[in-house]
Design a protein around this motif. Structure first.
Motif, PDB file in Angstrom:
ATOM      1  N   ARG A   1       1.161  -1.362   0.189  1.00  0.00           N
ATOM      2  CA  ARG A   1       0.065  -0.012  -0.070  1.00  0.00           C
ATOM      3  C   ARG A   1       0.719   0.968   0.345  1.00  0.00           C
ATOM      4  O   ARG A   1       0.317   2.422  -0.215  1.00  0.00           O
ATOM      5  CB  ARG A   1      -0.932  -0.040   0.957  1.00  0.00           C
ATOM      6  CG  ARG A   1      -2.135  -0.897   1.506  1.00  0.00           C
ATOM      7  CD  ARG A   1      -3.175  -0.687   0.007  1.00  0.00           C
ATOM      8  NE  ARG A   1      -4.026   0.934  -0.001  1.00  0.00           N
ATOM      9  CZ  ARG A   1      -4.595   0.801   0.364  1.00  0.00           C
ATOM     10  NH1 ARG A   1      -5.700  -0.118   1.069  1.00  0.00           N
ATOM     11  NH2 ARG A   1      -5.469   1.756   0.675  1.00  0.00           N
TER      12      ARG A   1
ATOM     13  N   ASP B   1      -8.165  -5.774  -1.715  1.00  0.00           N
ATOM     14  CA  ASP B   1      -7.746  -4.784   0.591  1.00  0.00           C
ATOM     15  C   ASP B   1      -8.573  -5.740   1.503  1.00  0.00           C
ATOM     16  O   ASP B   1      -8.741  -5.484   2.253  1.00  0.00           O
ATOM     17  CB  ASP B   1      -9.434  -3.968  -0.038  1.00  0.00           C
ATOM     18  CG  ASP B   1      -9.599  -2.428   0.974  1.00  0.00           C
ATOM     19  OD1 ASP B   1      -8.657  -2.803   1.681  1.00  0.00           O
ATOM     20  OD2 ASP B   1      -9.430  -1.193   0.206  1.00  0.00           O
TER      21      ASP B   1
ATOM     22  N   SER C   1      -7.175  -4.081   4.326  1.00  0.00           N
ATOM     23  CA  SER C   1      -7.158  -2.869   4.852  1.00  0.00           C
ATOM     24  C   SER C   1      -7.862  -2.924   6.146  1.00  0.00           C
ATOM     25  O   SER C   1      -7.870  -2.979   7.568  1.00  0.00           O
ATOM     26  CB  SER C   1      -7.369  -1.239   4.864  1.00  0.00           C
ATOM     27  OG  SER C   1      -6.471  -1.119   3.747  1.00  0.00           O
TER      28      SER C   1
END
Length: 278
Positions: A52, A61, A63
């Motif tokens: 990232r 993704d 996160s």
């Protein structure tokens, strides 16, 4: 240039990263030069964060996975996003558990039965039913042994009967796949532990679950995961309730590993095309 740590993905350069090893200078340089970086499901937090930092286009993704780790983190994410889930007591360790129940005359939501879940156990592992208060001491003893290994944390969750069925909703970028996992074991409804797969029952509830997961993913950015949901047996209209997120999930309900890899490769191509990356 497309850099991939996943052999299933289309790429110009394939790299192999070993587990939790530190990210190398060569890996960092390659990712800095990349227009997109594709990671595998088992990537470490270190590799994900390095990707990232080096590149604006990273798939999947993760996160939410690394910002809200484990079952404790997922509970915090459900709370932060006001996502319906069973009442849950977060216990970061045994001391934290005793601090919370002291002076409250017990667990701060309607009592037994409760489901005890170790923080970092996945896919039905480390999950136990406390039918009544007499079962709790033995589970706390297990937590004590868990802490002696250097690990800690568990949750206590209100048990909600669901008729031995849990809805698995798998998200692979823009594709969703949903099916019931059915078992006589009402606690560990898991295909790896022998649960049956049912793609067709209660289509209205399946659609309701899929819609809830899509809303959740739109708000969190999650684009590769398997979600476990339940609908209360007493009143299915009160569902779905989110149980957990599996970032590394079984594939039997999708038609097996080969079918999963086909879907994943196709969706990664779509993700690249949506960003104008060839």
């Amino acid at each position: 240039m497309i850099v991939s740590f996943n052999p299933c993905a289309p790429a110009d350069l394939y790299l192999v990263h070993k587990g939790s090893a530190s990210v190398t200078e060569d890996e960092t340089e390659a990712m800095r030069s990349a227009s997109a970086v594709i990671l595998h499901q088992g990537c470490s937090a270190g590799l994900y964060r390095a990707a990232r930092e080096c590149c604006k286009n990273v798939f999947p993704d993760f996160s939410a996975r690394f910002n809200y780790p484990g079952k404790i983190g997922q509970t915090e994410l459900f709370r932060a996003t006001e996502t319906p889930h069973p009442d849950t007591l977060i216990c970061r360790n045994l001391e934290h558990f005793h601090e919370q129940v002291k002076g409250r005359h017990g667990i701060p939501f309607p009592g037994f039965p409760l489901v005890f879940k170790f923080d970092r156990a996945d896919e039905g592992m480390g999950v136990f039913l406390a039918e009544n208060e007499s079962r709790l001491p033995s589970l706390l003893d297990m937590a004590k042994e868990w802490e002696r290994t250097g690990q800690s944390g568990f949750i206590l969750q209100k048990y909600i009967p669901s008729g031995g069925k849990a809805l698995r909703v798998v998200v692979i970028y823009k594709q969703t796949f949903a099916y019931w996992r059915v078992s006589n074991d009402s606690i560990c409804i898991n295909a790896a532990k022998g649960a049956g797969i049912d793609h067709s029952s209660h289509p209205e509830l399946i659609q309701k679950g899929v819609n809830a997961v899509k809303r959740f993913c739109a708000g969190t950015g999650i684009n590769l995961a398997g979600f476990d949901l339940i609908f209360p047996e007493a009143n299915p209209a009160d569902g779905p309730l989110f149980l957990e997120i599996n970032y590394y999930f079984g594939r039997r309900g999708l038609g097996g590993s080969n079918r999963y890899y086909e879907i994943l490769a196709r969706e990664i191509k779509r993700w690249l095309n949506d960003r104008g990356i060839k």
